[in-house]
Design a protein around this motif. Structure first.
Motif, PDB file in Angstrom:
ATOM      1  N   ARG A 192      38.948  33.241  47.035  1.00  0.00           N
ATOM      2  CA  ARG A 192      39.546  33.817  48.241  1.00  0.00           C
ATOM      3  C   ARG A 192      39.427  35.334  48.210  1.00  0.00           C
ATOM      4  NH1 ARG A 192      45.358  32.283  48.239  1.00  0.00           N
ATOM      5  NH2 ARG A 192      45.357  32.974  50.410  1.00  0.00           N
ATOM      6  N   TYR A 193      38.899  35.881  49.288  1.00  0.00           N
ATOM      7  CA  TYR A 193      38.752  37.327  49.441  1.00  0.00           C
ATOM      8  C   TYR A 193      39.201  37.709  50.850  1.00  0.00           C
ATOM      9  CZ  TYR A 193      35.921  37.138  45.191  1.00  0.00           C
ATOM     10  OH  TYR A 193      35.494  36.934  43.904  1.00  0.00           O
ATOM     11  N   LYS A 194      39.312  39.004  51.062  1.00  0.00           N
ATOM     12  CA  LYS A 194      39.696  39.503  52.369  1.00  0.00           C
ATOM     13  C   LYS A 194      38.718  40.602  52.777  1.00  0.00           C
ATOM     14  CE  LYS A 194      44.028  39.898  53.408  1.00  0.00           C
ATOM     15  NZ  LYS A 194      45.446  40.368  53.478  1.00  0.00           N
ATOM     16  N   ILE A 195      38.130  40.429  53.961  1.00  0.00           N
ATOM     17  CA  ILE A 195      37.267  41.457  54.552  1.00  0.00           C
ATOM     18  C   ILE A 195      38.073  42.129  55.646  1.00  0.00           C
ATOM     19  CG2 ILE A 195      35.115  41.933  55.753  1.00  0.00           C
ATOM     20  CD1 ILE A 195      33.920  39.478  54.502  1.00  0.00           C
ATOM     21  N   ASN A 196      38.538  43.351  55.350  1.00  0.00           N
ATOM     22  CA  ASN A 196      39.501  44.029  56.224  1.00  0.00           C
ATOM     23  C   ASN A 196      40.740  43.134  56.356  1.00  0.00           C
ATOM     24  OD1 ASN A 196      37.868  46.314  56.551  1.00  0.00           O
ATOM     25  ND2 ASN A 196      36.730  45.348  58.212  1.00  0.00           N
ATOM     26  N   ASP A 197      40.992  42.568  57.535  1.00  0.00           N
ATOM     27  CA  ASP A 197      42.158  41.699  57.716  1.00  0.00           C
ATOM     28  C   ASP A 197      41.793  40.218  57.768  1.00  0.00           C
ATOM     29  OD1 ASP A 197      43.880  43.888  57.805  1.00  0.00           O
ATOM     30  OD2 ASP A 197      43.613  44.134  59.975  1.00  0.00           O
ATOM     31  N   LYS A 198      40.538  39.885  57.573  1.00  0.00           N
ATOM     32  CA  LYS A 198      40.094  38.492  57.681  1.00  0.00           C
ATOM     33  C   LYS A 198      39.930  37.876  56.297  1.00  0.00           C
ATOM     34  CE  LYS A 198      36.364  35.559  59.459  1.00  0.00           C
ATOM     35  NZ  LYS A 198      37.297  34.618  60.112  1.00  0.00           N
ATOM     36  N   GLN A 199      40.590  36.756  56.052  1.00  0.00           N
ATOM     37  CA  GLN A 199      40.444  36.047  54.790  1.00  0.00           C
ATOM     38  C   GLN A 199      39.187  35.185  54.825  1.00  0.00           C
ATOM     39  OE1 GLN A 199      43.792  34.065  53.091  1.00  0.00           O
ATOM     40  NE2 GLN A 199      45.283  35.559  53.828  1.00  0.00           N
ATOM     41  N   VAL A 200      38.441  35.213  53.717  1.00  0.00           N
ATOM     42  CA  VAL A 200      37.181  34.481  53.622  1.00  0.00           C
ATOM     43  C   VAL A 200      37.106  33.787  52.266  1.00  0.00           C
ATOM     44  CG1 VAL A 200      35.972  36.055  55.176  1.00  0.00           C
ATOM     45  CG2 VAL A 200      35.938  36.479  52.716  1.00  0.00           C
ATOM     46  N   LEU A 201      36.185  32.842  52.178  1.00  0.00           N
ATOM     47  CA  LEU A 201      35.900  32.140  50.928  1.00  0.00           C
ATOM     48  C   LEU A 201      34.482  32.498  50.501  1.00  0.00           C
ATOM     49  CD1 LEU A 201      37.369  28.624  51.812  1.00  0.00           C
ATOM     50  CD2 LEU A 201      38.371  30.297  50.264  1.00  0.00           C
ATOM     51  N   LEU A 202      34.342  33.143  49.341  1.00  0.00           N
ATOM     52  CA  LEU A 202      33.037  33.543  48.827  1.00  0.00           C
ATOM     53  C   LEU A 202      32.799  32.859  47.486  1.00  0.00           C
ATOM     54  CD1 LEU A 202      33.139  37.383  49.585  1.00  0.00           C
ATOM     55  CD2 LEU A 202      31.963  35.606  50.880  1.00  0.00           C
ATOM     56  N   LEU A 203      31.767  32.044  47.408  1.00  0.00           N
ATOM     57  CA  LEU A 203      31.410  31.343  46.172  1.00  0.00           C
ATOM     58  C   LEU A 203      30.432  32.221  45.397  1.00  0.00           C
ATOM     59  CD1 LEU A 203      30.921  27.792  47.716  1.00  0.00           C
ATOM     60  CD2 LEU A 203      33.013  28.862  46.868  1.00  0.00           C
ATOM     61  N   GLU A 204      30.864  32.729  44.254  1.00  0.00           N
ATOM     62  CA  GLU A 204      30.096  33.744  43.531  1.00  0.00           C
ATOM     63  C   GLU A 204      28.731  33.244  43.071  1.00  0.00           C
ATOM     64  OE1 GLU A 204      32.398  35.400  40.405  1.00  0.00           O
ATOM     65  OE2 GLU A 204      34.129  35.874  41.669  1.00  0.00           O
ATOM     66  N   ASP A 205      28.594  31.933  42.849  1.00  0.00           N
ATOM     67  CA  ASP A 205      27.319  31.397  42.343  1.00  0.00           C
ATOM     68  C   ASP A 205      26.200  31.460  43.370  1.00  0.00           C
ATOM     69  OD1 ASP A 205      28.559  30.839  39.954  1.00  0.00           O
ATOM     70  OD2 ASP A 205      28.992  28.738  40.478  1.00  0.00           O
ATOM     71  N   TYR A 206      26.515  31.737  44.618  1.00  0.00           N
ATOM     72  CA  TYR A 206      25.503  31.675  45.664  1.00  0.00           C
ATOM     73  C   TYR A 206      25.113  33.056  46.187  1.00  0.00           C
ATOM     74  CZ  TYR A 206      26.424  26.747  45.420  1.00  0.00           C
ATOM     75  OH  TYR A 206      26.567  25.469  44.957  1.00  0.00           O
ATOM     76  N   PHE A 207      25.498  34.120  45.473  1.00  0.00           N
ATOM     77  CA  PHE A 207      24.955  35.443  45.755  1.00  0.00           C
ATOM     78  C   PHE A 207      23.556  35.564  45.153  1.00  0.00           C
ATOM     79  CE2 PHE A 207      29.349  36.441  46.651  1.00  0.00           C
ATOM     80  CZ  PHE A 207      29.258  37.404  47.644  1.00  0.00           C
ATOM     81  N   ARG A 208      22.751  36.424  45.726  1.00  0.00           N
ATOM     82  CA  ARG A 208      21.378  36.591  45.247  1.00  0.00           C
ATOM     83  C   ARG A 208      21.352  37.039  43.796  1.00  0.00           C
ATOM     84  NH1 ARG A 208      17.875  40.793  48.569  1.00  0.00           N
ATOM     85  NH2 ARG A 208      19.463  42.160  47.643  1.00  0.00           N
ATOM     86  N   THR A 209      22.223  37.975  43.436  1.00  0.00           N
ATOM     87  CA  THR A 209      22.397  38.408  42.053  1.00  0.00           C
ATOM     88  C   THR A 209      23.894  38.516  41.781  1.00  0.00           C
ATOM     89  OG1 THR A 209      22.299  40.757  42.654  1.00  0.00           O
ATOM     90  CG2 THR A 209      20.223  39.690  42.030  1.00  0.00           C
ATOM     91  N   PRO A 210      24.337  38.346  40.526  1.00  0.00           N
ATOM     92  CA  PRO A 210      25.779  38.421  40.239  1.00  0.00           C
ATOM     93  C   PRO A 210      26.398  39.768  40.579  1.00  0.00           C
ATOM     94  CG  PRO A 210      24.577  37.403  38.415  1.00  0.00           C
ATOM     95  CD  PRO A 210      23.544  37.952  39.349  1.00  0.00           C
ATOM     96  N   SER A 211      25.592  40.830  40.592  1.00  0.00           N
ATOM     97  CA  SER A 211      26.145  42.158  40.848  1.00  0.00           C
ATOM     98  C   SER A 211      26.419  42.422  42.324  1.00  0.00           C
ATOM     99  CB  SER A 211      25.186  43.235  40.319  1.00  0.00           C
ATOM    100  OG  SER A 211      23.938  43.161  40.995  1.00  0.00           O
ATOM    101  N   GLU A 212      25.908  41.564  43.224  1.00  0.00           N
ATOM    102  CA  GLU A 212      26.062  41.825  44.656  1.00  0.00           C
ATOM    103  C   GLU A 212      27.521  41.819  45.089  1.00  0.00           C
ATOM    104  OE1 GLU A 212      24.150  42.813  46.920  1.00  0.00           O
ATOM    105  OE2 GLU A 212      22.109  42.454  46.244  1.00  0.00           O
ATOM    106  N   ILE A 213      28.306  40.884  44.557  1.00  0.00           N
ATOM    107  CA  ILE A 213      29.704  40.822  44.973  1.00  0.00           C
ATOM    108  C   ILE A 213      30.485  42.018  44.438  1.00  0.00           C
ATOM    109  CG2 ILE A 213      30.391  39.380  43.006  1.00  0.00           C
ATOM    110  CD1 ILE A 213      32.358  37.996  44.944  1.00  0.00           C
ATOM    111  N   ASN A 214      30.124  42.501  43.234  1.00  0.00           N
ATOM    112  CA  ASN A 214      30.784  43.693  42.696  1.00  0.00           C
ATOM    113  C   ASN A 214      30.428  44.932  43.507  1.00  0.00           C
ATOM    114  OD1 ASN A 214      31.969  42.213  40.573  1.00  0.00           O
ATOM    115  ND2 ASN A 214      30.083  42.364  39.373  1.00  0.00           N
ATOM    116  N   THR A 215      29.157  45.035  43.901  1.00  0.00           N
ATOM    117  CA  THR A 215      28.737  46.156  44.739  1.00  0.00           C
ATOM    118  C   THR A 215      29.434  46.119  46.094  1.00  0.00           C
ATOM    119  OG1 THR A 215      26.568  46.126  43.659  1.00  0.00           O
ATOM    120  CG2 THR A 215      26.735  47.305  45.747  1.00  0.00           C
TER     121      THR A 215
END
Length: 225
Positions: A192-215
């Motif tokens: 569970r994450y929040k983009i501004n005021d919107k809550q979203v579900l982001l599955l970390e395994d499906y980013f192009r690289t692991p560093s993308e979510i940290n960036t």
């Protein structure tokens, strides 16, 4: 003599095969490298072609590249269609019951005892539970981004729309994404994450690289430093 002849014949047949297998200690790695190189080129072309397909499908502006593609898109689309028709059905039933008294409805079949619609109260409970399930599904669909694109520090997320077979987009900047502490009854608490005021579900395994979510979560002022 016959046995010796057979042995000599077999030796002549087997010797070329053994010689061929002994020859390529240097040829085989070259062939394998060529095969791997060819397969990697084919895979790379397939990935590029797939990305171009999504860019065109989502009508993404030039300069953006896909960094996240979530699974189960077809299930999300099916859930969106089912819940939309369910809301329409519930609205129609409610409107019909409001316009015409429940006790005056003529049912074309006999309702047995202890069924879900044995009386008015049971029907209300059933419709309420059915509506609750549909609301939970729609919340999950609304928080589940299908794809995320990035152009520098600008991001664009694509979600299922409120109407079936329609998508909506959310623009945000680097640093607008923050993790949400676990809580509630919905699954994927760690995603569970929040983009501004919107809550979203982001599955970390499906980013192009692991560093993308940290960036994506890194504040811009720290990145500039």
């Amino acid at each position: 003599m016959i046995v010796q002849h057979l042995i000599h014949h077999l030796r002549n047949k087997v010797h070329p095969i053994l010689t061929a297998t002994k020859q390529p200690p240097m040829i085989l790695p070259t062939v394998i490298r060529q095969m791997l190189s060819t397969s990697s080129v084919v895979c790379r072309k397939a990935v590029i072609k797939r990305e171009e397909y999504f860019l065109q499908k989502d009508n993404i502006p030039a300069g953006f590249n896909i960094i996240y593609r979530a699974p189960m898109q077809h299930y999300l689309s099916a859930s969106n269609i089912v819940t939309s028709f369910s809301f329409l059905a519930i609205s129609g039933i409610s409107a019909f019951t409001f316009l015409k008294d429940f006790h005056n409805i003529v049912v074309p079949f006999e309702i047995e005892f202890a069924t879900l619609t044995a009386n008015e109260t049971d029907l209300v409970y059933f419709l309420g539970f059915f509506l609750l399930v549909n609301v939970v599904i729609r919340i999950m669909v609304n928080r589940y981004p299908l794809r995320i694109y990035r152009n520098g520090k600008q991001y664009l997320a694509v979600f299922e729309g409120q109407l079936p077979l329609v998508t909506k987009q959310l623009n945000f900047q680097q640093g607008d994404v923050t993790p949400v502490p676990p809580g509630g009854v919905l699954p994927w608490q760690e995603s569970r994450y929040k983009i501004n005021d919107k809550q979203v579900l982001l599955l970390e395994d499906y980013f192009r690289t692991p560093s993308e979510i940290n960036t994506m979560m890194k504040p811009q002022n720290l990145d500039d430093e």
